[in-house]
Design a protein around this motif. Structure first.
Motif, mmCIF file in Angstrom:
data_model
loop_
_atom_site.group_PDB
_atom_site.id
_atom_site.type_symbol
_atom_site.label_atom_id
_atom_site.label_comp_id
_atom_site.label_asym_id
_atom_site.label_seq_id
_atom_site.Cartn_x
_atom_site.Cartn_y
_atom_site.Cartn_z
ATOM 1 N N ARG A 1 9.197 30.741 88.541
ATOM 2 C CA ARG A 1 8.700 31.600 87.469
ATOM 3 C C ARG A 1 7.779 32.678 88.037
ATOM 4 O O ARG A 1 6.989 32.409 88.955
ATOM 5 C CB ARG A 1 7.925 30.782 86.431
ATOM 6 N N ALA B 1 17.745 30.440 82.967
ATOM 7 C CA ALA B 1 16.319 30.729 83.106
ATOM 8 C C ALA B 1 15.443 29.504 82.909
ATOM 9 O O ALA B 1 14.476 29.304 83.657
ATOM 10 C CB ALA B 1 15.909 31.824 82.116
ATOM 11 N N ASP C 1 9.818 33.419 78.696
ATOM 12 C CA ASP C 1 10.905 33.222 79.654
ATOM 13 C C ASP C 1 12.254 33.298 78.961
ATOM 14 O O ASP C 1 13.219 33.880 79.478
ATOM 15 C CB ASP C 1 10.758 31.871 80.356
ATOM 16 N N ASP D 1 6.458 41.614 81.450
ATOM 17 C CA ASP D 1 7.697 41.239 82.111
ATOM 18 C C ASP D 1 7.783 41.997 83.429
ATOM 19 O O ASP D 1 7.950 43.224 83.432
ATOM 20 C CB ASP D 1 8.880 41.591 81.214
#
Length: 546
Positions: free
Chosen positions: A359, A511, A452, A291
């Motif tokens: 992304r 998201a 995600d 992440d």
């Protein structure tokens, strides 16, 4: 003769072995043993194993938590010509009857008739006796030294690494001496390892490949100083990890992504000057999806203590290649590829984008020396740059096969390529991993990556770092959807659960553009994980009421 064993012996009996070693027992009772001392003890363990009837090619299982006992035990097994397997360790919540049955199943699968038992699991001796499992306490293995290692070929099994799947259906990756040597050399070259300068610091579990191979076997092989504590030490007090780096002037460490997120939070409570992390040149982040926000949080908090942000090294690894697959270039920090989300999900193309909602994926570097990597579609057709498909790898470090309860299973297909089970793409020579193929959520023709969803959920205040899991529901059908399961210390407070549910839903919609079917908030310790700490997404589905 095994190049790996030859080098272990040469290192231990040479000048490097008498000057470098491993420190255990931190922080209460630290003790330093040189690699020469570890080797001397290992030769006596090996002598005892040979006396006990261990023959070349035998499988020796180890159940211990103290690195000071594990190091000479596994080296002793290798000197005796045997392979080693680190058994899954029971916890305070483990049903010992179930654990014993699982252990019997594993021992049968690897054809092992011997368990080496060490602290803190000595008390399990009666459980093993009840199941008819032959075992010896590591401390009791003390015979005349085996002065010459038992010769084994490069193709002999060195390590049987249990995978992180269900303990009821175990599987072991068979790592040969040749596999081990190749991957060690590849990692040594990639990180520019210098035994004269480097000092490795780790809390990683030795029943996991990153801990066993990367932070015990590798420093033992090349004679690098190692400071080793246990996962229990880290989980009980996460700030111990940076404290040890500071105290011992550590240069190399590693952990899965969640640990960097946890320690970043803990460092916020420390005063300026309490730590000195300026010595660190490699903070490897691997073993689970990386992440970027967690990494940035770690480097931001570490900056107050002199942490070089360039020390972050993003990596991709798996037990099937012994450990490492790709390493980002040393001391360049985290590089991120930002791509168009719609094209990624709908067309499986990773096109650069600066638009809102794009992304972000960490660039994981090129393959290690001795390995190749490629991307193919489901039909096996080779794909070009920035085309998302199946990641495949081949090379000297790749295992020849698995051991399963139904017998051996080969790992590679035509041309020697191993299908990693991961979905990703290439940017030049650098690899990007999007997620596990089996975990990708497919809705309306879009590929939604669980990471995600999980990153969005953990961004909500009150959700425990590393303890959010996206669960596929009705997978493979037209009704496919997903739920989000999280841990929170507020799980028993009705109003807080409502707040968390609303906030998580909003974050996830922002998201990925899709609303989760449900959000489940559970108390700490509820989300199912593998023995090495990875999320068990499939098992988590049982926690969702459909």
């Amino acid at each position: 003769m095994s190049r790996f064993v030859d080098t272990v012996v040469a290192t231990a009996t040479g000048e490097q072995g008498s000057r470098r070693g491993m420190t255990t027992g931190e922080p209460s009772t630290p003790e330093h043993r040189t690699w020469a001392q570890v080797h001397a003890r290992a030769t006596r363990v090996a002598g005892a194993l040979v006396e006990a009837g261990v023959t070349p090619g035998a499988a020796v299982a180890v159940l211990a938590g103290d690195p000071a006992e594990i190091a000479p035990a596994v080296q002793g097994a290798w000197l005796a010509g045997a392979s080693t397997t680190m058994l899954h360790q029971p916890t305070a919540r483990t049903d010992l009857a179930e654990w014993a049955e699982d252990t019997v199943r594993v021992l049968g699968m690897i054809d092992s008739g011997l368990v080496l038992l060490g602290a803190p699991f000595d008390a399990l001796s009666p459980v093993l006796v009840e199941r008819g499992i032959t075992h010896h306490r590591i401390t009791d293995l003390d015979a005349d030294p085996l002065t010459t290692p038992v010769e084994v070929p490069e193709s002999a099994t060195a390590l049987l690494q249990l995978t992180s799947g269900s303990t009821a259906h175990p599987k072991a990756v068979r790592i040969t001496h040749g596999n081990l040597w190749s991957n060690m050399e590849g990692m040594r070259e990639a990180v520019h390892l210098d035994p004269e300068v480097d000092r490795m610091v780790s809390w990683l579990p030795l029943f996991h490949d990153m801990g066993m191979v990367g932070f015990l076997t590798l420093p033992m092989l090349y004679g690098v100083d190692l400071v080793k504590v246990t996962p229990v030490d880290f989980l009980g007090r996460p700030v111990l990890w940076p404290e040890l780096i500071s105290r011992h002037r550590g240069t190399i460490t590693a952990a899965p992504n969640f640990a960097y997120a946890v320690v970043a939070k803990r460092m916020r409570g420390l005063a300026d000057g309490e730590l000195d992390l300026s010595s660190l040149r490699i903070a490897l982040n691997g073993a689970e999806p990386i992440d970027p926000e967690a990494v940035r949080s770690f480097t931001a908090e570490g900056a107050r203590f002199g942490l070089p942000p360039e020390s972050v090294l993003c990596a991709y690894g798996m037990a099937e290649t012994t450990l490492g697959v790709t390493f980002a270039p040393v001391f360049t920090g985290m590089a991120v590829d930002v791509v168009d989300a719609d094209l990624l999900e709908a067309e499986r193309r990773a096109e650069p984008s600066a638009e809102p909602g794009a992304r972000s994926f960490a660039l994981l570097g090129p393959p290690l020396p001795g390995l190749e990597i490629r991307v193919v579609d489901d039909a096996g057709t080779l794909l070009g740059d920035r085309r998302v498909g199946r990641l495949q790898v081949r090379g000297e470090a790749v295992t020849p096969g698995y051991l399963t309860v139904d017998g051996p299973v080969p790992t590679t297909g035509p041309g020697g390529w191993l299908d990693t089970g991961d979905q990703g793409y290439l940017v030049g020579e650098q690899v990007v991993v999007c997620g596990r193929l089996k975990d990708v959520i497919i809705m309306g023709g879009r590929n939604i990556y669980p990471t995600d969803v999980e990153r969005a959920a953990t961004a909500v205040d009150g959700v425990r770092a590393g303890n959010a899991v996206a669960v596929r529901l009705d997978a493979g059908t037209r009704r496919e959807r997903f739920a989000v399961v999280v841990e929170s210390r507020f799980a028993s407070e009705e109003e807080e659960v409502k707040r968390l549910t609303k906030a998580i839903t909003a974050k996830v919609v922002d998201a990925v553009g899709v609303r989760p079917f449900s959000v489940v908030v559970l108390p700490p310790g509820s989300v199912p994980k593998t023995p090495s700490g990875k999320l068990r997404r499939t098992s988590a589905a049982a926690l969702v009421t459909v």
